[in-house]
Design a protein around this motif. Structure first.
Motif, mmCIF file in Angstrom:
data_model
loop_
_atom_site.group_PDB
_atom_site.id
_atom_site.type_symbol
_atom_site.label_atom_id
_atom_site.label_comp_id
_atom_site.label_asym_id
_atom_site.label_seq_id
_atom_site.Cartn_x
_atom_site.Cartn_y
_atom_site.Cartn_z
ATOM 1 N N ASN A 219 -7.145 -46.602 -17.546
ATOM 2 C CA ASN A 219 -6.611 -46.050 -18.809
ATOM 3 C C ASN A 219 -7.633 -45.167 -19.535
ATOM 4 O OD1 ASN A 219 -3.946 -47.358 -18.863
ATOM 5 N ND2 ASN A 219 -5.129 -49.263 -19.082
ATOM 6 N N ALA A 220 -8.516 -44.555 -18.766
ATOM 7 C CA ALA A 220 -9.484 -43.622 -19.347
ATOM 8 C C ALA A 220 -8.901 -42.222 -19.325
ATOM 9 C CB ALA A 220 -10.790 -43.652 -18.560
ATOM 10 N N THR A 221 -9.171 -41.476 -20.349
ATOM 11 C CA THR A 221 -8.709 -40.092 -20.429
ATOM 12 C C THR A 221 -9.858 -39.220 -20.888
ATOM 13 O OG1 THR A 221 -7.019 -38.614 -21.350
ATOM 14 C CG2 THR A 221 -7.903 -40.274 -22.823
ATOM 15 N N LEU A 222 -9.805 -37.954 -20.514
ATOM 16 C CA LEU A 222 -10.860 -37.046 -20.949
ATOM 17 C C LEU A 222 -10.268 -35.702 -21.345
ATOM 18 C CD1 LEU A 222 -11.493 -34.704 -18.629
ATOM 19 C CD2 LEU A 222 -12.677 -36.564 -17.499
ATOM 20 N N MET A 223 -11.094 -34.958 -22.043
ATOM 21 C CA MET A 223 -10.768 -33.595 -22.427
ATOM 22 C C MET A 223 -11.849 -32.705 -21.823
ATOM 23 S SD MET A 223 -10.515 -31.946 -26.270
ATOM 24 C CE MET A 223 -9.494 -33.290 -26.850
ATOM 25 N N ALA A 224 -11.443 -31.723 -21.020
ATOM 26 C CA ALA A 224 -12.379 -30.790 -20.402
ATOM 27 C C ALA A 224 -12.412 -29.507 -21.217
ATOM 28 C CB ALA A 224 -11.965 -30.503 -18.966
ATOM 29 N N ILE A 225 -13.599 -29.185 -21.744
ATOM 30 C CA ILE A 225 -13.756 -28.046 -22.647
ATOM 31 C C ILE A 225 -14.628 -26.998 -21.964
ATOM 32 C CG2 ILE A 225 -14.550 -27.321 -24.931
ATOM 33 C CD1 ILE A 225 -14.380 -30.398 -25.664
ATOM 34 N N THR A 226 -14.049 -25.833 -21.691
ATOM 35 C CA THR A 226 -14.768 -24.767 -20.990
ATOM 36 C C THR A 226 -15.369 -23.787 -21.992
ATOM 37 O OG1 THR A 226 -13.218 -24.946 -19.139
ATOM 38 C CG2 THR A 226 -14.601 -22.975 -19.232
ATOM 39 N N PHE A 227 -16.682 -23.562 -21.886
ATOM 40 C CA PHE A 227 -17.381 -22.597 -22.742
ATOM 41 C C PHE A 227 -17.329 -21.213 -22.101
ATOM 42 C CE2 PHE A 227 -18.775 -26.536 -24.292
ATOM 43 C CZ PHE A 227 -19.574 -26.406 -25.422
ATOM 44 N N ASN A 228 -17.279 -20.174 -22.930
ATOM 45 C CA ASN A 228 -17.440 -18.839 -22.353
ATOM 46 C C ASN A 228 -18.928 -18.583 -22.098
ATOM 47 O OD1 ASN A 228 -18.696 -17.785 -24.741
ATOM 48 N ND2 ASN A 228 -16.675 -17.346 -25.623
ATOM 49 N N ASN A 229 -19.227 -17.655 -21.210
ATOM 50 C CA ASN A 229 -20.611 -17.461 -20.759
ATOM 51 C C ASN A 229 -21.550 -17.050 -21.883
ATOM 52 O OD1 ASN A 229 -19.989 -18.164 -18.152
ATOM 53 N ND2 ASN A 229 -19.678 -16.062 -17.451
ATOM 54 N N ALA A 230 -21.046 -16.244 -22.827
ATOM 55 C CA ALA A 230 -21.903 -15.778 -23.922
ATOM 56 C C ALA A 230 -22.392 -16.947 -24.770
ATOM 57 C CB ALA A 230 -21.138 -14.773 -24.787
ATOM 58 N N SER A 231 -21.510 -17.887 -25.051
ATOM 59 C CA SER A 231 -21.880 -19.050 -25.871
ATOM 60 C C SER A 231 -22.673 -20.071 -25.077
ATOM 61 C CB SER A 231 -20.622 -19.720 -26.435
ATOM 62 O OG SER A 231 -19.908 -18.832 -27.258
ATOM 63 N N LEU A 232 -22.394 -20.158 -23.773
ATOM 64 C CA LEU A 232 -23.039 -21.166 -22.930
ATOM 65 C C LEU A 232 -24.552 -20.986 -22.898
ATOM 66 C CD1 LEU A 232 -22.549 -23.514 -20.870
ATOM 67 C CD2 LEU A 232 -22.545 -21.751 -19.092
ATOM 68 N N ASN A 233 -25.002 -19.744 -22.851
ATOM 69 C CA ASN A 233 -26.426 -19.467 -22.705
ATOM 70 C C ASN A 233 -27.052 -18.906 -23.982
ATOM 71 O OD1 ASN A 233 -26.559 -20.252 -19.927
ATOM 72 N ND2 ASN A 233 -25.531 -18.346 -19.399
ATOM 73 N N SER A 234 -26.605 -19.403 -25.123
ATOM 74 C CA SER A 234 -27.163 -18.965 -26.400
ATOM 75 C C SER A 234 -27.275 -20.152 -27.362
ATOM 76 C CB SER A 234 -26.279 -17.877 -27.020
ATOM 77 O OG SER A 234 -25.054 -18.436 -27.472
ATOM 78 N N LYS A 235 -27.893 -19.895 -28.500
ATOM 79 C CA LYS A 235 -28.048 -20.937 -29.512
ATOM 80 C C LYS A 235 -26.695 -21.418 -30.016
ATOM 81 C CE LYS A 235 -30.508 -21.928 -33.820
ATOM 82 N NZ LYS A 235 -31.358 -21.352 -34.897
#
Length: 781
Positions: free
Chosen positions: A159-175
């Motif tokens: 009964n475990a569930t998750l939410m997968a949140i994908t970052f865009n590349n610009a935000s992924l490698n920045s502050k």
């Protein structure tokens, strides 16, 4: 040369001082622009095959380490209020700037057969927000029938569930990534608090963000601790607030230069380069101690301030120069690893050590010239009654008990070697975090419920257009067999691929009947192909799994953090079986992703750091040749530096401290710093030999008594200075601090006891040879 420099500096102290100050202002300006690195650490060189495969994969399919997951376990998840609020949370997170996609049960899609247009439509699982528990129960029933999502975002059994949140590349490698993670945590914690569930967070964006926040915090903490500890020890030695203050200011100037150098090279602060500032603080202080000690001892002798300053520069200047060269080499050899992260750390640290030495050599004489002459209470430490008694005992031991020294050293070394053989060569992605750290515990939550969150990718190149579907789509059936192969390993999650999408389509084609969630026969596959959007791979939902020419496809898996050793075993086991499914003559199948890049990075660092250590030994031996032309002295004088490394490796083996990139750095850094003590004693020994006409026994006694005091003081500073890293929340950094401190204490003992014993043994043998030659000549005459 040093006499000329001494005169030039003391005559032009204002010019030298202003030059240092103006350059420091510039370096301070550059340091103010320094930024943290938010990109994934690049360890492998750009020409490494694993790195090339990974870059090719990312170019084809995009970033694989851009998904953050949040999840919890609750058997009452499917209640109206909880389900609806999870739905609203998903939608809220989706509109955060920098978020590319969010997938959760309430926002999942299903396929709907559209016979009129001969295609499948992607339809939201929830077309309208449920208003009753009956609606939620209906949704639950529908979800349970969609096997595609089981094990991906929902686990029926736990009964475990998750939410997968994908970052865009610009935000992924920045502050911006840090801000997004904080915002997501704030929103999800509100949900968790309201519904009394324990929320878990993981995925590479989250792990990297947490690591970077810890690095930023610890860099400041270490620098503050370094200032406090070195300042306190300086006060205990010199009992002068002015000397302590100016010494700290001088070394802090070196720290400013080190950060400025990072910026000048265009580098950013990483988990390693973040250690440079406190390291320079710790390593720079001993320069001040040696210079001030020499000045004070000279002044006590003849009460002439200018002569004392001149003698300080002439004698200690060259000793410190050679010592700092060896320390710099200890860092600089990391350049030969060709790993960008280690190259940046090694080059900047190596340059900073030399720069800090030069700054100290200029400003300490200027400081001492401006300050009043030392009072008796300021030079009381030179008496060092207790330490001098110990040094006298060491001198006696060296003169009378050399065989005992060699036997004891051999016994300890053998024990160290036995411990070293027990060292385990293995690394983990979150290896440096304590077992109770939330990042570590949350990662294992997802491993137990969803078999992990670390990306493992398989890229399949058919080498021809439409190769995925040609020849009765035989590649699809091969992919099915390959997925079954990886399904045999508990370390891997359920795969996501074009095969799974086709199984999903076939279920939809059969009106959602769960028993048809399978790869259809060739006949039904041809029927499915008539439905545009199912097999053409051009829809937005499928384009990340197959290229536009239908030549290259992928299988995406997630895996547990099982360690580099286990990953290597798995890859070695599956590679022949993969080749038996996909003939290498017809297909190119590459296994890549963060997991394999980490594996190769770990092995690469271990090999190259050992190689750089050998280069370091050779280079430092060459430096030693400037003091003595004797090969035997140079080679044997390396033993007092190498034996402490063996002892430290033995401690690692007995204490079950694994070899990994962070701990193997210990040997390169410690060997360079340990060599300083060797340089100090050898330099003094050479000077004394020249003074007393080659009497080795007298030279050794004077060297131990006069150099030993400063070596002890320096080792105390370095011991407590490196000990500050033991408070780190990163296990590797803490181990680095503790083990380097241990190594430096061991090297102090070997440099004060073993090295003089070796020098006396060599001198004895030479003396005996000379006596034999003399006797032979007399007999011939």
């Amino acid at each position: 040369m040093w006499r000329k420099f001494s005169g030039l500096l003391l005559r032009n102290k204002l010019t030298f001082s202003l030059t240092v100050v103006l350059l420091t202002v510039f370096m301070g300006y550059k340091a103010s622009k320094m930024e943290l690195s938010y990109e994934f650490a690049k360890i492998l060189p750009e020409n490494d095959p694993t790195f090339i495969d990974y870059q090719a994969f990312k170019k084809q399919f995009g970033e694989d380490g851009n998904v953050m997951v949040i999840g919890f376990e609750d058997k009452n998840f499917f209640t109206l209020s909880k389900f609806n609020e999870w739905y609203h949370l998903s939608k809220t997170i989706k509109i955060i700037p920098g978020i590319k996609e969010v997938i959760s049960l309430p926002t999942a899609f299903t396929l709907q057969r559209n016979d009129s247009l001969s295609k499948f439509d992607f339809v939201p699982l929830i077309t309208q927000i449920p208003t009753s528990q009956k609606d939620v129960d209906s949704i639950r029933s529908k979800i349970n029938s969609l096997e595609f999502y089981n094990g991906i975002i929902y686990n029926k059994e736990s009964n475990a569930t998750l939410m997968a949140i994908t970052f865009n590349n610009a935000s992924l490698n920045s502050k911006r990534r840090l801000d997004i993670v904080k915002e997501i945590r704030m929103l999800t914690e509100e949900f968790a608090t309201k519904h009394q569930v324990e929320m878990h967070y993981s995925g590479m964006p989250y792990i990297r963000s947490q690591m970077m926040e810890k690095i930023s915090h610890e860099m400041t903490l270490f620098l503050i601790l370094a200032v406090i500890i070195t300042g306190l020890i300086l006060w205990l030695f010199f009992r002068s607030g002015i000397i302590v203050f100016f010494s700290l200011v001088i070394v802090i100037i070196g720290v400013i230069w080190s950060v400025g150098i990072l910026e000048l090279f265009g580098y950013k602060i990483t988990v390693l380069s973040g250690l440079i500032a406190p390291l320079i603080m710790v390593i720079g202080i001993p320069n001040c101690i040696f210079l001030i000690n020499k000045y004070q001892s000279e002044y006590i002798t003849h009460r002439n301030k200018m002569k004392a300053l001149s003698r300080m520069i002439e004698t200690i200047g060259v000793t410190l120069f050679l010592a700092n060269i060896t320390t710099s080499i200890g860092f600089g050899v990391l350049y030969f690893t060709q790993s960008s992260m280690l190259v940046e750390f090694g080059v900047v640290a190596g340059i900073s050590v030399i720069v800090t030495y030069l700054i100290t050599l200029i400003l300490v004489p200027v400081m001492l010239q401006l300050l009043p002459v030392p009072k008796p209470k300021h030079t009381k430490h030179l008496e060092g009654k207790r330490i001098n008694k110990i040094l006298a005992s060491i001198d006696l031991l060296v003169q009378k008990k050399r065989k005992a020294i060699y036997v004891t050293t051999l016994a300890v070394t053998v024990i160290g070697i036995l411990g070293m053989l027990r060292i385990n060569l293995i690394g983990y992605v979150v290896d440096d975090l304590p077992k109770n750290d939330p990042v570590y515990t949350d990662l294992h939550f997802f491993e137990s419920r969803f078999k992990g969150v670390l990306p493992f990718e398989i890229s399949i190149d058919t080498k021809k257009e439409n190769g995925v579907f040609s020849e009765n789509a035989k590649v699809l059936y091969k992919m099915k067999a390959l997925q079954a192969l990886f399904g045999e390993y508990k370390e891997f999650s359920k795969p996501v691929s074009i095969v799974e999408a086709i199984k999903f389509s076939y279920q939809a084609y059969k009106d959602g009947n769960p028993k048809y969630y399978r790869l259809p026969s060739i006949t039904d596959l041809k029927t499915l192909s008539d439905y545009s959007g199912s097999l053409n791979g051009q829809g937005t939902k499928l384009k990340t799994f197959i290229d536009s020419t239908k030549r290259i496809t992928r299988i995406s898996l997630q895996m547990a953090d099982v360690g580099s050793k286990r990953i290597k075993e798995i890859v070695a086991e599956v590679r022949p079986r993969v080749d038996s499914i996909f003939d290498p003559k017809e297909y190119t199948v590459s296994m890549t992703g963060h997991s394999l890049v980490f594996l190769k990075s770990n092995d690469y660092l271990l090999y190259n750091l050992m190689e750089s250590l050998l280069i370091e030994i050779v280079l430092i031996a060459i430096v030693g040749m400037t003091l003595f032309r004797s090969v035997s002295i140079i080679i044997l004088s390396k033993l007092p530096c190498l034996i402490p490394l063996v002892i430290t490796a033995g401690v690692m083996g007995f204490m079950d401290i694994r070899f990994k990139p962070s701990t193997i750095l210990i040997f390169s850094i410690a060997f360079g710093i340990s060599s300083d003590g060797t340089i100090y004693l050898l330099t003094k020994y050479r000077q004394e030999l020249r003074k007393n006409g080659g009497n080795a026994f007298a030279a050794i006694s004077t060297s131990i008594r006069e150099t030993g005091l400063s070596m002890v003081y320096t080792s105390v500073i370095l011991f407590f200075g490196f000990s500050i890293f033991s408070v780190s929340s990163f296990g590797g950094t803490a181990a680095l601090g503790i083990l380097i401190s241990l190594t430096l204490i061991m090297s102090l003992i070997t440099n004060l006891i073993l090295l003089p014993a070796i020098l006396l043994t060599i001198a004895n043998r030479r003396q005996n040879k000379e006596m034999m030659k003399t006797s032979m000549i007399e007999l011939e005459e």
